[in-house]
Design a protein around this motif. Structure first.
Motif, PDB file in Angstrom:
ATOM      1  N   ALA A   1       0.928  -1.293  -0.122  1.00 35.01           N
ATOM      2  CA  ALA A   1      -0.115  -0.208  -0.030  1.00 35.01           C
ATOM      3  C   ALA A   1       0.933   1.339   0.017  1.00 35.01           C
ATOM      4  N   ASN A   2       1.806   1.003   0.569  1.00 28.69           N
ATOM      5  CA  ASN A   2       2.885   2.184   0.747  1.00 28.69           C
ATOM      6  C   ASN A   2       3.662   2.284  -0.435  1.00 28.69           C
ATOM      7  N   MET A   3       4.081   1.394  -1.343  1.00 24.35           N
ATOM      8  CA  MET A   3       4.537   1.578  -2.718  1.00 24.35           C
ATOM      9  C   MET A   3       3.545   2.214  -3.669  1.00 24.35           C
ATOM     10  N   ALA A   4       2.133   1.839  -3.414  1.00 25.86           N
ATOM     11  CA  ALA A   4       1.294   2.197  -4.417  1.00 25.86           C
ATOM     12  C   ALA A   4       1.046   3.879  -4.077  1.00 25.86           C
ATOM     13  N   ILE A   5       0.991   4.301  -2.939  1.00 22.93           N
ATOM     14  CA  ILE A   5       0.826   5.769  -2.446  1.00 22.93           C
ATOM     15  C   ILE A   5       1.967   6.549  -2.778  1.00 22.93           C
ATOM     16  N   LEU A   6       3.213   6.008  -2.839  1.00 27.59           N
ATOM     17  CA  LEU A   6       4.443   6.860  -3.060  1.00 27.59           C
ATOM     18  C   LEU A   6       4.542   6.697  -4.749  1.00 27.59           C
ATOM     19  N   THR A   7       4.049   5.857  -5.445  1.00 31.00           N
ATOM     20  CA  THR A   7       4.093   5.996  -6.772  1.00 31.00           C
ATOM     21  C   THR A   7       2.899   6.452  -7.389  1.00 31.00           C
ATOM     22  N   GLY A   8       2.158   6.930  -6.533  1.00 31.17           N
ATOM     23  CA  GLY A   8       0.926   7.588  -7.111  1.00 31.17           C
ATOM     24  C   GLY A   8      -0.099   6.762  -7.522  1.00 31.17           C
TER      25      GLY A   8
END
Lengths: 329, 329
Positions: free
Chosen positions: B124-131
C-alpha cells in the motif's frame, strides 16, 4: 529514472496431454462439436507434478533466460488463483523447491484469481519504482484440474495445467517500463465464478456435510460475459488514459485465455487483428492465472513482440474483476 | 512529497467468548496449568460470522474513523492467512458484503500467512508513493477456528477469530510515513507451520482418502522458535538499517501475537520494555494475520502511540518468514 523491464521468461507444461476428443468420449458427447464449441484441441494436465514443482521449473528457465541466479532475486511473488496448500504461501514452497532457503529471499502470494499475474506485475513495478527491490520473480502456477467438475462439459474441456515465470528488473531508461494499469471489481458478480469451499466458509473438514459441487469450480459463463461486455469499453478507455496512449499505439494484446469464443468476441469488439491478439487456448486451455504470462512467454519466444513495442495485458477474473496493464517491452 | 499515513482503524470481534478454562475442561486437562502455559485467558470465536462479514464490519469502523465513505477508497486489499473461499478473492467478498459493487473498487488478496498485513502495508505504501492510489483499505479477517486441530491442546488454546481494518492515505509531509521494511523467508521451515490440504496438493475432493490432520493446522512450535531466534538479530539489524534509525528511536513495537511465551522471550531478547511491546494475546489469542492490525488498533485507541511516534511492526509467519515494517505514525 528507474523503470521495470522484463529480463526473462519461463514456462512449464506437464508432459501429459489430454485431447478434447478423449474428454468428449469419456463424457459421451460429440468430440467434433465440443472441439468446435470450445476452440480447444488439447491441454496439459499434471500427473504427479505439484504447483511448486511446476513453478520452480518455469522459474529456472526464466532465470536462465535472464542470465541470473536464484540468489540474485530480491523477492519471489507467487501469483496464482489457487495455492498449493492452505498454509504456507505457495511462493515459500517454490523457494523450497528451488533449494533456496539459504537465500532468505522474501516470498509472498498475490491473488486476484485469473488476474493475479497482472496485479503482481503492477506491484512488482511499484516495488522497482520505489527502489524497494531491483529484481523480482513472478510465478503463476496452476493445477486447474484439481478443482474441475468433470461432469460439466464446459469446465471439463476449458481448463489446463501449467506454470509460467517472469523476471522483472530495474533498468535505467527513458522509454521502457509500465505505462499504466487499471483494475475494476464488481462484486455483484462474485458468485458468477467461484469455488465456494476450501476456505473458512466451508472448510475441508465439512466435506462430508456438503455436496461435492461446493468444492468444485462453478461458472455462469453467460453472466460473466454479459457483465464483462457491459463494462469493457469504459474499462479500456480508463486503462488507455492511465497509460497515456491510444489503442492504435499498441503493437500487441495479451488477453487472459478465458475461452475461445469469448476471446474472439472481445477481440472483435475492441478492434484488434488476429495477429495482434495472442491466442494460445487451442493447445493449452484456460490456465487460470498462468494464462497471461504463458501467452506473454510465446509472444516473446516467437518474436511476436520486440523491444520497444507497446503491449497490453487484459482480462477478467472471478470477483468479478476486469484488469489490465500496458507496458513498453 | 507523498507519504503514507494511517487515517483510520477498525476492529471486529465475534461476540462469543470462549475461555481457556472451557477448552481445558473439554479436553480434560488442568485449566490453571494451560492458562498459565499459554498466557491466554479467552479468545473470540465465530458463531455464524463469515470472514467477509467480519472484515466488512471492521472496515466500516475504519472508514468512519477516517471520515471517509467506501467510494472514497481506491483499492481494497485483503491481507489474511486463509481465504473465505478458494475462489474469488476475499477482498471481492468484502466489497460484496459492503454492498460496494457499484463502486468498482479494485480488490485483491495478499498472503504471507501471519505477516499478510505487514506485506500489504508495504505494498500500500508503494502504491501511494508511486501515485497509483491515494486511499487504500487493508483488511485482515481470520477464522482460525475453522482449521484448528482441537485434539492438540497447544493449537486448541492458541488461536482466536476476528478482523481488523486500516485505512492508508497519501498525505504531504516531511516526517511521517513508512521509514523502512524488511522480510526474509527460509523455506527449510516451510513444513514447521502448515495446513497441507485445501489447495492443489490435497484438494478437498480428496478429503476421504487423507487423514483429517492433513486439513488441519499443524505447528512444530519448537522448530519455529529455534529458527526465529537464530535469525532474529540479523533480521532486526537489517530492518533498522533500512529504516535509518536505531532501536532506541522506537516508541512502540507491535509484534505478531504468536504465543504468550515466545513474545516474552523475543521482547526480552530485543530489549524492549513491557510498555513498549503491545501484547493483546491474553484476551484474543493468536488471530493469524489479524493479530498485528488488531494490536495496532488498541495501540491507537488507547493512546499508547501518538502522531510522530516511530512504530515497528514485526513478526514471523509460516514459510518460515520473518518480516517487519517501521513507520512514523
Amino acid at each position: 529514472m528507474k523503470k521495470t523491464s522484463i529480463k526473462g521468461v519461463g514456462l512449464y507444461l506437464p508432459s501429459r496431454i489430454v485431447t478434447t476428443e478423449e474428454i468428449a468420449k469419456r463424457l459421451n458427447v460429440d468430440p467434433a462439436r465440443i472441439t468446435r464449441a470450445s476452440g480447444i484441441d488439447s491441454r496439459h494436465i499434471v500427473t504427479n507434478e505439484t504447483s511448486s514443482y511446476m513453478g520452480a521449473e518455469a522459474l529456472k528457465e526464466a532465470l536462465e533466460d535472464a542470465e541470473l541466479q536464484l540468489q540474485d532475486l530480491d523477492c519471489i511473488i507467487n501469483a496464482s488463483g489457487v495455492p498449493q496448500q492452505a498454509i504456507p504461501s505457495t511462493a515459500s514452497l517454490i523457494q523450497k523447491q528451488m533449494n533456496g532457503s539459504d537465500t532468505g529471499i522474501p516470498c509472498f502470494d498475490i491473488n486476484s484469481t485469473c488476474l493475479s499475474f497482472v496485479t503482481a506485475f503492477d506491484v512488482a513495478n511499484m516495488a522497482i519504482l520505489t527502489g524497494k527491490y531491483k529484481r523480482i520473480a513472478i510465478v503463476s502456477t496452476e493445477i486447474a484440474s484439481a478443482g474441475i467438475n468433470e461432469k460439466v462439459i464446459e469446465s471439463a474441456v476449458l481448463f489446463g495445467d501449467g506454470a509460467s515465470a517472469v523476471i522483472m528488473a530495474a533498468i535505467e531508461g527513458e522509454q521502457v517500463g509500465v505505462l499504466g494499469s487499471h483494475m475494476e471489481t464488481y462484486s455483484d458478480g462474485s458468485s458468477f465464478t467461484e469455488i465456494k469451499g476450501g476456505g473458512t466458509l466451508i472448510p475441508p473438514r465439512a466435506y462430508n456435510e456438503h455436496p461435492l459441487e461446493d468444492f468444485l469450480f462453478h461458472m455462469d459463463g453467460r453472466a460473466v460475459f454479459k457483465m464483462t461486455l457491459k463494462k469493457m469499453d469504459g474499462f479500456l478507455t480508463k486503462l488507455l488514459n492511465n497509460a497515456g496512449i491510444a489503442k492504435q499505439d499498441l503493437q500487441m494484446v495479451i488477453p487472459h485465455q478465458a475461452s475461445g469464443s469469448s476471446m474472439e468476441i472481445v477481440r472483435k469488439k475492441l478492434g484488434f487483428s488476429v495477429d495482434q491478439f495472442m491466442n494460445i487456448i487451442r493447445n493449452h486451455g484456460n490456465m487460470i492465472a498462468a494464462s497471461i504470462p504463458a501467452a506473454l512467454y510465446y509472444a516473446i519466444r516467437e518474436n511476436r513482440i520486440k523491444r520497444g513495442d507497446k503491449v497490453m495485458l487484459i482480462g477478467t477474473s472471478a470477483g468479478l474483476s476486469i484488469g489490465g496493464l500496458i507496458f513498453e517491452y
